[in-house]
Design a protein around this motif. Structure first.
Motif, PDB file in Angstrom:
ATOM      1  N   LYS A 683      29.630  32.639  46.799  1.00  0.00           N
ATOM      2  CA  LYS A 683      29.650  32.773  45.341  1.00  0.00           C
ATOM      3  C   LYS A 683      31.051  32.956  44.778  1.00  0.00           C
ATOM      4  O   LYS A 683      31.436  32.260  43.822  1.00  0.00           O
ATOM      5  CB  LYS A 683      28.744  33.927  44.911  1.00  0.00           C
ATOM      6  CG  LYS A 683      28.539  33.997  43.407  1.00  0.00           C
ATOM      7  CD  LYS A 683      27.504  35.037  43.039  1.00  0.00           C
ATOM      8  CE  LYS A 683      27.296  35.083  41.536  1.00  0.00           C
ATOM      9  NZ  LYS A 683      26.277  36.083  41.132  1.00  0.00           N
ATOM     10  N   ASN A 687      32.842  30.211  42.231  1.00  0.00           N
ATOM     11  CA  ASN A 687      33.303  30.581  40.894  1.00  0.00           C
ATOM     12  C   ASN A 687      34.765  30.200  40.696  1.00  0.00           C
ATOM     13  O   ASN A 687      35.156  29.679  39.638  1.00  0.00           O
ATOM     14  CB  ASN A 687      33.116  32.081  40.667  1.00  0.00           C
ATOM     15  CG  ASN A 687      31.649  32.455  40.516  1.00  0.00           C
ATOM     16  OD1 ASN A 687      30.822  31.612  40.174  1.00  0.00           O
ATOM     17  ND2 ASN A 687      31.321  33.714  40.777  1.00  0.00           N
ATOM     18  N   ARG A 690      35.016  26.312  40.457  1.00  0.00           N
ATOM     19  CA  ARG A 690      34.509  25.812  39.172  1.00  0.00           C
ATOM     20  C   ARG A 690      35.469  26.140  38.031  1.00  0.00           C
ATOM     21  O   ARG A 690      35.644  25.340  37.100  1.00  0.00           O
ATOM     22  CB  ARG A 690      33.133  26.411  38.911  1.00  0.00           C
ATOM     23  CG  ARG A 690      32.030  25.755  39.749  1.00  0.00           C
ATOM     24  CD  ARG A 690      30.729  26.487  39.633  1.00  0.00           C
ATOM     25  NE  ARG A 690      29.677  25.826  40.416  1.00  0.00           N
ATOM     26  CZ  ARG A 690      28.623  26.452  40.921  1.00  0.00           C
ATOM     27  NH1 ARG A 690      28.468  27.753  40.719  1.00  0.00           N
ATOM     28  NH2 ARG A 690      27.735  25.789  41.620  1.00  0.00           N
ATOM     29  N   HIS A 691      36.108  27.311  38.127  1.00  0.00           N
ATOM     30  CA  HIS A 691      37.075  27.684  37.099  1.00  0.00           C
ATOM     31  C   HIS A 691      38.228  26.683  37.053  1.00  0.00           C
ATOM     32  O   HIS A 691      38.671  26.270  35.973  1.00  0.00           O
ATOM     33  CB  HIS A 691      37.597  29.092  37.375  1.00  0.00           C
ATOM     34  CG  HIS A 691      38.674  29.524  36.422  1.00  0.00           C
ATOM     35  ND1 HIS A 691      38.430  29.837  35.095  1.00  0.00           N
ATOM     36  CD2 HIS A 691      40.021  29.675  36.602  1.00  0.00           C
ATOM     37  CE1 HIS A 691      39.566  30.165  34.505  1.00  0.00           C
ATOM     38  NE2 HIS A 691      40.546  30.087  35.401  1.00  0.00           N
TER      39      HIS A 691
END
Length: 696
Positions: A683, A687, A690-691
């Motif tokens: 996770k 994150n 994706r950022h």
């Protein structure tokens, strides 16, 4: 309708190519793909290509009959290219590979016998990040499968993969030649890399499959000068061919015309650039005459069945006058009579049985040449053997030189297995050009140096004499040169029984070498080579390979380290599961036998141990426009505290016990698809990734 070829096909000829009996150096230029609105008139273009003295073209697609017919009319060889989804994950999506296989085989059924067609490139520069993602072994197996499928339809054609330095390790077993796309803009670096590539190629020809320079970012004059030195160096360094990239500045790729580079030797309007003239005006640089005098020395015992073919090959040597000396070491067959009857110009010296070293010394005593060139009675030197050896001796620091010894095509399955087995005479290289050992079947030494170190040691009667001689040369601070193009065809043992008998002799010779050179052996009796033993096969992946990708897989030149350098493969005609099984068995037994006869000890062969399975990673993908490149993503993650993996690791970045690997698929000119693999807690990594992708 398919045209059936009535003329000889292009074939490999040791480290080179030939058509019929004529050796051919490939002068190739890439042709297309062109924008669809530019209708190229192939006959006119091919006439101009011939006027620039090219003899072949390389395509990036499978051509139609119109192009092939025009090429045949203008006497141009064609290397077609299989264009498929090689820039996507074709391991996870087997349909891509299946489709490519079907396209290739169906096209070959229609055009495989066309007289203009010389070969097929089954893929071109699969990106290194994708190779790492799919697994180098998986990619290699897939490409091998494409070659096998193509060869099953058109066995007369040549097949290759156009590799590049970032996947140097991705050489294929079944390729007919080694092909590398090289873009180096400095002559010294280009020359050095070609020397390296010869040793990666092993026995087979080396082709520069792309070389070019953008005349938009450089000047047209610089582009021309670059082609001039590249052609000269490629020919001098004994490549089998050179490919200029590209014929025209017109270039159509991924659905769009590329307008921000000009790699052509003609401009977008078809006008020749200075590089056109540089390619046209290049003259082959192989010297026709030797500068040193040579004495070719062959030692034989009971060689009646093989001596004639070897002496005919020696008689055909080019380069200037030389003398041939045969030392008949106590033969009891008709060897002496055959030589006297069929080869009156050969100096025949008959000895009572004295051993190989004594026979070689006798040949040297009778020789008058500056260079003593030794080969065996089961060898056929290439006709340019002396010319290529002679070039090495232009350097006064070189005391001895030699090249590879290649097995001729096998005449039986048993012989094919022996050709691929370990334990054959091999050269040992300290680096890409300096040798630690050169086999006596292809060995030349300055006559004065020969006498300086005392010649061959008569204690070595059947084998080991060349190893002892080379080690004494090195102890006397002399240099040995390896010349990749100076090859001899060397018949291996015809039977497995003969192979094991030879290995027994090698084991006994090693026992004698230990007595004379104890410091060059380990406590277990194994030779301590400083260099690498080259066994003929291309340097490629095996089960214990370590690949040095560089941090985050970004090294421009990604090399490989093997516990043992690869052997030659079994010839495709004889490659069966049974043959592979027998080869595997004798490969494991041969060191046991040599060890026993070397020092009366036994070490059972190692067998592979099944590795412990790892936990499965999390995988996902993210799409982006072309501007969001993998390198940019990695850089931004580094700024967030991620650290790069080691040069040989199979991931890119790590942080807090999480590791990630990123590869990029090129879908078309507007879309990229980034493949992401995460080990550990997924996770936080997702994150962070994706950022990065969501940033403007």
């Amino acid at each position: 309708m398919t045209q059936v070829s009535s003329k000889p096909h292009l074939k490999t000829d040791g480290k080179f190519f030939r058509i019929g009996i004529e050796r051919v150096w490939l002068r190739t230029v890439t042709y297309g793909p062109f924008p669809p609105d530019r209708n190229m008139e192939h006959p006119a273009e091919f006439a101009r290509i011939r006027s620039a003295h090219f003899n072949s073209i390389r395509l990036f697609s499978l051509p139609d009959a119109t192009l092939l017919d025009a090429a045949a009319q203008h006497h141009l060889l064609v290397f077609a290219g299989l264009n498929w989804q090689q820039y996507q994950d074709f391991i996870s999506e087997p349909k891509f590979l299946s489709s490519a296989t079907i396209r290739l085989t169906e096209w070959l059924k229609q055009y495989g016998s066309h007289p203009a067609l010389a070969g097929i490139y089954i893929a071109n520069e699969i990106p290194t990040d994708l190779v790492r993602w799919m697994g180098p072994g998986n990619v290699k197996s897939a490409l091998e499968g494409l070659i096998a499928a193509g060869r099953s339809i058109a066995p007369h054609l040549l097949f290759a993969y156009a590799n590049y330095p970032s996947t140097e390790y991705l050489e294929l077993d079944q390729a007919d030649f080694t092909a590398f796309n090289i873009y180096l803009e400095e002559p010294g670096m280009f020359e050095s890399y070609l020397k390296r590539l010869h040793n990666i190629a092993g026995d087979r020809p080396l082709v520069v499959s792309e070389f070019g320079l953008d005349s938009l970012r450089n000047t047209p004059e610089t582009q021309a000068a670059t082609f001039a030195w590249a052609l000269r160096i490629a020919h001098a360094e004994e490549t089998a061919g050179f490919t200029a990239y590209a014929w025209s500045d017109l270039w159509f790729n991924a659905g769009i015309e590329i307008t921000d580079w000009n790699f052509g030797i003609t401009d977008r309007n078809g006008n020749p650039k200075p590089a056109f003239l540089a390619c046209r005006d290049f003259k082959d640089s192989t010297p026709s005459k030797t500068r040193h005098t040579f004495s070719v020395i062959v030692c034989t015992r009971n060689g009646a069945a093989r001596i004639s073919s070897g002496l005919h090959a020696i008689a055909a040597l080019t380069g200037g006058p030389f003398e041939t000396i045969v030392v008949n070491d106590g033969s009891t067959d008709e060897t002496a009579e055959i030589i006297a009857r069929e080869f009156p110009k050969v100096r025949l010296i008959n000895l009572s049985p004295s051993g190989l070293s004594a026979a070689r010394n006798t040949g040297a005593q009778q020789a008058t040449g500056e260079i003593l060139a030794y080969t065996d009675d089961d060898c056929l030197p290439d006709h340019e053997w002396l010319v290529r050896l002679d070039r090495a001796f232009a350097n006064p620091a070189i005391a001895a030189a030699g090249g590879p010894n290649l097995p001729p095509h096998a005449r039986s399955a048993e012989e094919a297995i022996v050709n691929a087995a370990p334990g054959a005479p091999s050269h040992v290289l300290i680096d890409d050009t300096r040798a630690e050992h050169l086999p006596g079947c292809n060995f030349a030494v300055r006559r004065d140096v020969f006498y300086e170190i005392g010649g061959f040691n008569p204690a070595f009667r059947t084998a080991g004499d060349d190893v002892d001689f080379c080690w004494r040369l090195l102890d006397a601070k002399h240099e040995l040169a390896f010349v990749p193009g100076a090859f001899v065809w060397h018949h291996r043992r015809a039977t497995i029984f003969g192979f094991f008998k030879q290995q027994i002799g090698y084991g006994l010779a090693e026992r004698l070498l230990i007595q004379h050179h104890p410091h060059r052996f380990s406590n277990r009796g194994e030779a301590l080579w400083y260099g690498c033993v080259y066994s003929g096969g291309p340097i490629r992946l095996n089960e214990d390979s370590i690949i040095y990708h560089g941090p985050m897989g970004q090294a421009g030149y990604q090399s490989i380290s093997n516990h043992m350098l690869p052997l030659r493969g079994i010839h495709p005609h004889y490659r069966t599961p049974a043959a592979e099984l027998i080869l595997n068995l004798i490969s494991r037994l041969h060191p046991v036998i040599r060890r026993w006869f070397r020092n009366r000890s036994v070490k059972l062969p190692d067998f592979p141990v099944r590795s412990t399975p790892r936990s499965e990673p999390t995988a996902c993908s993210v799409s982006s426009p072309p501007g969001k490149h993998r390198d940019l993503v990695l850089k931004q993650l580094l700024d967030q505290g991620w650290t790069p993996a080691g040069a040989s690791d199979a991931w890119d970045l790590e942080k807090d016990q999480t590791r990630i690997l990123i590869a990029t698929e090129k879908l078309d000119h507007q879309h990229l698809n980034h493949l992401i693999r995460i080990w550990g807690p997924a996770k936080p990594a997702l994150n962070a990734i994706r950022h990065v992708f969501n940033q403007a």
